[in-house]
Motif scaffolding. Structure first.
Motif, PDB file in Angstrom:
ATOM      1  N   PHE A 219      -4.727  -0.725  -0.255  1.00 39.11           N
ATOM      2  CA  PHE A 219      -3.427  -1.151   0.261  1.00 39.11           C
ATOM      3  C   PHE A 219      -2.526  -1.712  -0.840  1.00 39.11           C
ATOM      4  CE2 PHE A 219      -5.847  -1.317   4.299  1.00 39.11           C
ATOM      5  CZ  PHE A 219      -5.015  -0.502   5.052  1.00 39.11           C
ATOM      6  N   ALA A 220      -3.113  -2.296  -1.862  1.00 37.38           N
ATOM      7  CA  ALA A 220      -2.311  -2.910  -2.927  1.00 37.38           C
ATOM      8  C   ALA A 220      -1.831  -1.902  -3.958  1.00 37.38           C
ATOM      9  CB  ALA A 220      -3.126  -4.001  -3.623  1.00 37.38           C
ATOM     10  N   ARG A 221      -2.641  -0.858  -4.234  1.00 41.93           N
ATOM     11  CA  ARG A 221      -2.280   0.086  -5.297  1.00 41.93           C
ATOM     12  C   ARG A 221      -2.059   1.506  -4.793  1.00 41.93           C
ATOM     13  NH1 ARG A 221      -6.657  -2.334  -8.387  1.00 41.93           N
ATOM     14  NH2 ARG A 221      -7.858  -0.416  -8.097  1.00 41.93           N
ATOM     15  N   ASP A 222      -3.083   2.067  -4.184  1.00 42.44           N
ATOM     16  CA  ASP A 222      -3.024   3.487  -3.844  1.00 42.44           C
ATOM     17  C   ASP A 222      -1.945   3.820  -2.827  1.00 42.44           C
ATOM     18  OD1 ASP A 222      -5.001   4.083  -5.607  1.00 42.44           O
ATOM     19  OD2 ASP A 222      -6.591   4.313  -4.131  1.00 42.44           O
ATOM     20  N   LEU A 223      -1.903   3.075  -1.729  1.00 39.98           N
ATOM     21  CA  LEU A 223      -0.977   3.407  -0.658  1.00 39.98           C
ATOM     22  C   LEU A 223       0.483   3.382  -1.113  1.00 39.98           C
ATOM     23  CD1 LEU A 223      -0.778   4.128   2.368  1.00 39.98           C
ATOM     24  CD2 LEU A 223      -0.574   1.688   2.832  1.00 39.98           C
ATOM     25  N   PRO A 224       0.978   2.288  -1.714  1.00 37.07           N
ATOM     26  CA  PRO A 224       2.373   2.305  -2.160  1.00 37.07           C
ATOM     27  C   PRO A 224       2.628   3.290  -3.293  1.00 37.07           C
ATOM     28  CG  PRO A 224       1.293   0.256  -2.813  1.00 37.07           C
ATOM     29  CD  PRO A 224       0.355   0.951  -1.893  1.00 37.07           C
ATOM     30  N   LYS A 235      11.237  -0.252  -4.839  1.00 33.75           N
ATOM     31  CA  LYS A 235      10.097  -0.692  -5.648  1.00 33.75           C
ATOM     32  C   LYS A 235       9.191  -1.649  -4.897  1.00 33.75           C
ATOM     33  CE  LYS A 235       8.878  -2.812 -10.064  1.00 33.75           C
ATOM     34  NZ  LYS A 235       9.371  -3.437 -11.307  1.00 33.75           N
ATOM     35  N   LYS A 236       9.758  -2.692  -4.299  1.00 33.49           N
ATOM     36  CA  LYS A 236       8.943  -3.676  -3.585  1.00 33.49           C
ATOM     37  C   LYS A 236       8.862  -3.326  -2.111  1.00 33.49           C
ATOM     38  CE  LYS A 236       8.492  -7.933  -6.166  1.00 33.49           C
ATOM     39  NZ  LYS A 236       8.496  -9.395  -6.073  1.00 33.49           N
ATOM     40  N   TRP A 237       7.661  -3.468  -1.555  1.00 38.48           N
ATOM     41  CA  TRP A 237       7.391  -3.121  -0.179  1.00 38.48           C
ATOM     42  C   TRP A 237       7.226  -4.371   0.675  1.00 38.48           C
ATOM     43  CZ3 TRP A 237       4.633   1.768   1.609  1.00 38.48           C
ATOM     44  CH2 TRP A 237       4.988   2.858   0.800  1.00 38.48           C
ATOM     45  N   PRO A 257       1.987 -10.064  -5.035  1.00 40.34           N
ATOM     46  CA  PRO A 257       3.433 -10.264  -4.840  1.00 40.34           C
ATOM     47  C   PRO A 257       4.288  -9.320  -5.674  1.00 40.34           C
ATOM     48  CG  PRO A 257       2.513 -12.004  -6.222  1.00 40.34           C
ATOM     49  CD  PRO A 257       1.349 -11.217  -5.689  1.00 40.34           C
ATOM     50  N   GLY A 258       3.729  -8.748  -6.728  1.00 43.01           N
ATOM     51  CA  GLY A 258       4.489  -7.788  -7.521  1.00 43.01           C
ATOM     52  C   GLY A 258       4.722  -6.483  -6.797  1.00 43.01           C
ATOM     53  N   VAL A 259       3.898  -6.211  -5.781  1.00 39.01           N
ATOM     54  CA  VAL A 259       4.031  -4.977  -4.997  1.00 39.01           C
ATOM     55  C   VAL A 259       4.697  -5.255  -3.657  1.00 39.01           C
ATOM     56  CG1 VAL A 259       2.785  -3.058  -3.920  1.00 39.01           C
ATOM     57  CG2 VAL A 259       1.972  -4.016  -6.093  1.00 39.01           C
ATOM     58  N   PRO A 303       1.240 -20.767  -6.395  1.00 41.95           N
ATOM     59  CA  PRO A 303       1.916 -20.110  -5.266  1.00 41.95           C
ATOM     60  C   PRO A 303       2.550 -18.781  -5.694  1.00 41.95           C
ATOM     61  CG  PRO A 303       2.517 -22.434  -5.387  1.00 41.95           C
ATOM     62  CD  PRO A 303       1.779 -22.118  -6.653  1.00 41.95           C
ATOM     63  N   PRO A 304       2.298 -17.709  -4.958  1.00 44.05           N
ATOM     64  CA  PRO A 304       2.882 -16.415  -5.311  1.00 44.05           C
ATOM     65  C   PRO A 304       4.364 -16.349  -4.946  1.00 44.05           C
ATOM     66  CG  PRO A 304       1.632 -16.236  -3.284  1.00 44.05           C
ATOM     67  CD  PRO A 304       1.408 -17.621  -3.787  1.00 44.05           C
TER      68      PRO A 304
END
Length: 366
Positions: A219-224, A235-237, A257-259, A303-304
């Motif tokens: 969910f964090a890398r592959d999906l987006p 860029k951000k989801w 939080p970067g994604v 905190p993110p």
């Protein structure tokens, strides 16, 4: 015939009615004390009750989307799917559109008016996880004047076990997004709808299981990454879910939080459970278990930079006190918002009341 087939439901209802009528008609003939009469009465009562139970169960499953297939219902779904690497000349890529359907709004037959829902198969490059999702594309995505525009995108997750179809038929995410955007209350947004159970039948709680499914990384890398390459996404989801999906949404947004610039949990919990559906998720690795505890994470990790939304109700939800405690623990630069209803259970009706405001909130954060 499939588990969610209307024919199966109709047959179950007809069987229940037939057995009920048969019981009424045959009961006088069985009104004796012989073992045959007693056995007949027991058989009729048991058969009628089982048929009614099956009919009600099938109807509830269709309404709430707990199980998609017979194999899913009986725990026979074991395979995660196999990634097939192909060269550029192949027809198969990380994202393949399987079918399309209308959104179910006025003028929905035309994508430029109603948008479109695309069923896609996704193959994660790094996690080797394969799953199915439904992608809602708003009408603007197909309109010529927006041909070069990128759109905000949000992942939408079910609870466990859940079916992705329930997000369309039961919770009406695409229809609600279409109506809100048409009224100017939110941006046109791409929605990627799926269940968090990407390694059925196991409930992995969006955890990177040591030696097992790397669900959080999916969910964090592959999906987006895969869908961002296929569709014109910003860029951000964002990410939103209910129950188990709500826990996953908050965790993924907090950890990445970067994604994900925003995460919304509808009736979420804040710590991964350990039960027969999950198995041993952490294999004794204390660091992983603590990281999956969202309250521990807020207390021990910087905190993110992300926005969070949590929902509950004062009467009917078991997470009310824990949600208030979670809100108190959030510190800047993390931002937190909430939807607290006076009453509402852990069910579709409650979440349908929260989804419009949640989508508006997501739109304002992306």
């Amino acid at each position: 015939m499939g588990l969610t087939s209307h024919k199966v439901l109709a047959l179950a209802v007809l069987l229940a009615v037939a057995l009920f009528v048969g019981t009424v008609l045959l009961w006088p003939r069985l009104a004796h004390r012989s073992w045959r009469s007693v056995t007949g009465r027991v058989g009729l009562l048991l058969g009628t009750q089982l048929a009614i139970f099956a009919a009600v169960g099938l109807a509830v499953n269709q309404a709430f989307g707990f199980y998609a297939t017979w194999a899913d219902l009986f725990g026979q779904e074991q395979g995660q799917g196999v990634v097939s690497n192909q060269d550029a000349a192949g027809n198969r890529g990380p994202v393949q559109v399987v079918s399309t359907q209308e959104v179910g709004v006025a003028g929905g037959a035309l994508p430029t008016v109603g948008g479109q829902i695309q069923e896609v198969d996704i193959l994660g490059r790094t996690t080797h996880i394969a799953t199915t999702a439904y992608v809602y594309l708003p009408p603007e995505y197909f309109q010529r004047q927006y041909a070069r525009r990128t759109f905000p995108a949000s992942v939408v997750l079910t609870g466990y076990p859940g079916t992705a179809e329930a997000l369309i038929r039961g919770l009406h995410y695409p229809q609600t997004a279409h109506e809100l955007a048409a009224a100017g209350r939110m941006q046109p947004m791409i929605l990627v709808m799926l269940r968090p159970t990407v390694a059925p039948p196991r409930d992995t709680e969006c955890v990177d299981v040591p030696g097992g499914p790397q669900t959080e990384s999916f969910f964090a890398r592959d999906l987006p990454a895969e869908l961002g390459a296929r569709y014109r996404t910003a860029k951000k989801w964002g990410i939103v879910g209910d129950s188990t999906g709500g826990y996953c949404a908050l965790k993924v947004a907090m950890h990445h939080p970067g994604v994900y610039g925003a995460g919304a949990g509808l009736s979420p919990y804040y710590k991964a459970p350990h039960d027969p559906t999950t198995g041993d998720l952490f294999h004794g690795v204390v660091r992983l278990e603590r990281r999956a505890d969202l309250k521990w994470y807020l207390a021990h990790v910087p905190p993110p930079v992300t926005s969070l939304l949590v929902t509950s109700s004062k009467v009917g939800e078991h997470n009310y006190k824990s949600t208030l405690d979670f809100i108190k623990r959030v510190k800047p630069p993390t931002r937190v918002s909430s939807i607290i209803l006076d009453s509402g259970g852990h069910n579709f009706n409650t979440w349908r009341r929260e989804i419009p405001a949640t989508l508006e909130w997501l739109s304002g954060r992306l």
